[in-house]
Design a protein around this motif. Structure first.
Motif, PDB file in Angstrom:
ATOM      1  N   GLU A  11      33.323  40.327  43.723  1.00  0.00           N
ATOM      2  CA  GLU A  11      34.345  40.198  42.777  1.00  0.00           C
ATOM      3  C   GLU A  11      34.016  41.385  41.619  1.00  0.00           C
ATOM      4  O   GLU A  11      33.898  41.304  40.743  1.00  0.00           O
ATOM      5  N   VAL A  12      34.259  42.708  42.403  1.00  0.00           N
ATOM      6  CA  VAL A  12      34.039  43.635  41.539  1.00  0.00           C
ATOM      7  C   VAL A  12      35.106  43.946  40.276  1.00  0.00           C
ATOM      8  O   VAL A  12      34.533  44.486  39.188  1.00  0.00           O
ATOM      9  N   VAL A  13      36.266  43.289  40.293  1.00  0.00           N
ATOM     10  CA  VAL A  13      36.958  43.410  39.243  1.00  0.00           C
ATOM     11  C   VAL A  13      36.553  42.928  38.109  1.00  0.00           C
ATOM     12  O   VAL A  13      37.034  42.752  36.789  1.00  0.00           O
ATOM     13  N   GLU A  14      35.662  41.935  38.268  1.00  0.00           N
ATOM     14  CA  GLU A  14      35.022  41.201  36.753  1.00  0.00           C
ATOM     15  C   GLU A  14      34.141  42.229  36.078  1.00  0.00           C
ATOM     16  O   GLU A  14      33.886  41.983  34.868  1.00  0.00           O
ATOM     17  N   ALA A  15      33.839  43.273  36.898  1.00  0.00           N
ATOM     18  CA  ALA A  15      32.754  44.127  35.978  1.00  0.00           C
ATOM     19  C   ALA A  15      33.831  44.934  35.077  1.00  0.00           C
ATOM     20  O   ALA A  15      34.949  45.234  35.266  1.00  0.00           O
ATOM     21  N   ARG A  16      32.964  45.603  33.992  1.00  0.00           N
ATOM     22  CA  ARG A  16      33.692  46.453  32.997  1.00  0.00           C
ATOM     23  C   ARG A  16      33.975  47.582  33.863  1.00  0.00           C
ATOM     24  O   ARG A  16      33.103  48.222  34.542  1.00  0.00           O
ATOM     25  N   LYS A  17      35.118  48.196  33.252  1.00  0.00           N
ATOM     26  CA  LYS A  17      35.511  49.562  33.725  1.00  0.00           C
ATOM     27  C   LYS A  17      34.372  50.384  33.812  1.00  0.00           C
ATOM     28  O   LYS A  17      34.418  51.628  34.634  1.00  0.00           O
ATOM     29  N   ASP A  18      33.646  50.829  32.620  1.00  0.00           N
ATOM     30  CA  ASP A  18      32.759  51.908  32.362  1.00  0.00           C
ATOM     31  C   ASP A  18      31.420  51.453  33.084  1.00  0.00           C
ATOM     32  O   ASP A  18      30.811  52.419  33.552  1.00  0.00           O
TER      33      ASP A  18
END
Length: 265
Positions: free
Chosen positions: A103-110
Motif C-alpha cells: 500500500e505504497v500510496v499510504e506513504a507520504r510523497k516525500d
C-alpha cells in the motif's frame, strides 16, 4: 516491517502469467508494481516469489507516518555511543533481497521519493546521513503494491513514480481456483468451500450498498477456518465476512439475507 528468511514457501495458486512475468522482471532488474483489491493475494504472491527465487524478503506496511528514515535507517544512541541501524530498504539492497512496500500510496510523497534512484537504470540508494551510496546488486528487487479502489486526488500514485515500474494487475481468483485456495488454506471440505466462494461472488456483485471493499479471498478463508473448527456457518459468515465489510447495522442485516439464502437461518 518484517523480514522473511529463505526456504519458506507459502501456498500460492497462479491465475495467469504473473509468476513468469515476475521472474522475467527480476532477471532483468525491473521494479514491479502490483495493483489489486484488498485480500486478493498480492502479499502472498510476493512471499511465494521470494521463496521461489531464494531471496530474503523485507516487507514494509506503508502508512501516513512512514518516514524515509524508517526505510533507509537512522542513527541510534546506546551505551554512550551513536551507531547506525539500516532500515529494511537498505538491508534489502545490501543483501540482494526483495523490498516490498505494501500500500505504497499510504506513504507520504516525500518518503517515496527515496525510491526513485532505485527504480530507474541507476539502481542506487544514496544514504545522506552516512555519506554512502549503495549500488544495488543484480539480485535486488523493488516491489510496491496498492489498491486502485482507494485512489483519490490526495493518495493517488504520482505518474512520475508509477511509470518507473512494470505493473501486474491482480483480482480475485476465478471460482474453481478460489475454491481450491479456500480448501487448501483452511482444510474445509469441498461442499462448504463451494458455498463460501459462491457467497463471496454474490456479495461482490452487490453495488447498491456502497461498500468500500468487496468480500475478499482473505475473508472467505477466515470464515472457512471458523466453519472448519466447528463454528455455526451463518454466524461464522457474520463474524468473519459480513461485519468486516461495514459498520452500518442495516447493511449488515441486508448482507446477512444473502448469507441466509445460502446457509439458512
Amino acid at each position: 516491517m518484517a523480514g522473511q528468511s529463505e526456504g519458506e514457501e507459502p501456498f500460492y495458486l497462479p491465475t495467469a502469467n504473473e509468476i513468469a512475468l515476475f521472474e522475467h522482471a527480476w532477471k532483468n532488474r525491473l521494479p514491479v508494481l502490483i495493483k489489486g483489491p484488498t485480500g486478493c493475494g498480492k502479499t502472498r504472491f510476493i512471499s511465494y516469489m521470494a521463496a521461489q527465487l531464494g531471496r530474503p524478503l523485507y516487507t514494509v506496511s506503508c502508512h501516513d507516518d512512514l518516514t524515509s528514515a524508517d526505510l533507509v535507517g537512522r542513527h541510534l544512541i546506546g551505551d554512550g555511543a551513536t551507531y547506525w541501524v539500516d532500515g529494511p530498504l537498505t538491508r534489502a539492497v545490501r543483501e540482494g533481497g526483495i523490498c516490498y512496500l505494501d500500500e505504497v500510496v499510504e506513504a507520504r510523497k516525500d518518503t517515496t521519493v527515496v525510491l526513485h534512484p532505485l527504480s530507474d537504470d541507476r539502481r542506487i540508494l544514496p544514504i545522506e546521513r552516512t555519506g554512502e551510496e549503495l549500488q544495488a546488486p543484480p539480485e535486488f528487487m523493488l516491489v510496491v503494491s496498492y489498491n486502485p479502489g482507494y485512489q483519490n486526488l490526495l493518495k493517488g500514485m504520482k505518474p512520475s513514480t508509477r511509470q518507473r515500474f512494470i505493473s501486474i494487475r491482480f483480482d480475485y481468483p476465478p471460482f474453481e481456483q478460489e475454491q481450491q485456495i479456500v480448501m487448501q488454506e483452511s482444510g474445509v471440505d469441498e461442499f462448504n468451500a463451494k458455498r463460501l466462494v459462491s457467497l463471496g461472488q454474490s456479495l461482490r456483485k452487490l453495488k447498491e450498498h456502497d461498500l468500500e471493499e468487496s468480500a475478499s479471498t482473505r475473508l472467505l478463508l477466515y470464515t472457512a477456518i471458523l466453519i472448519q473448527s466447528g463454528f455455526e456457518p451463518a454466524e461464522a459468515c457474520r463474524a468473519a465476512l459480513i461485519e468486516p465489510l461495514t459498520d452500518d447495522e442495516e447493511t449488515v442485516e441486508a448482507l446477512m439475507e444473502v448469507v441466509y439464502a445460502t446457509y439458512g437461518q
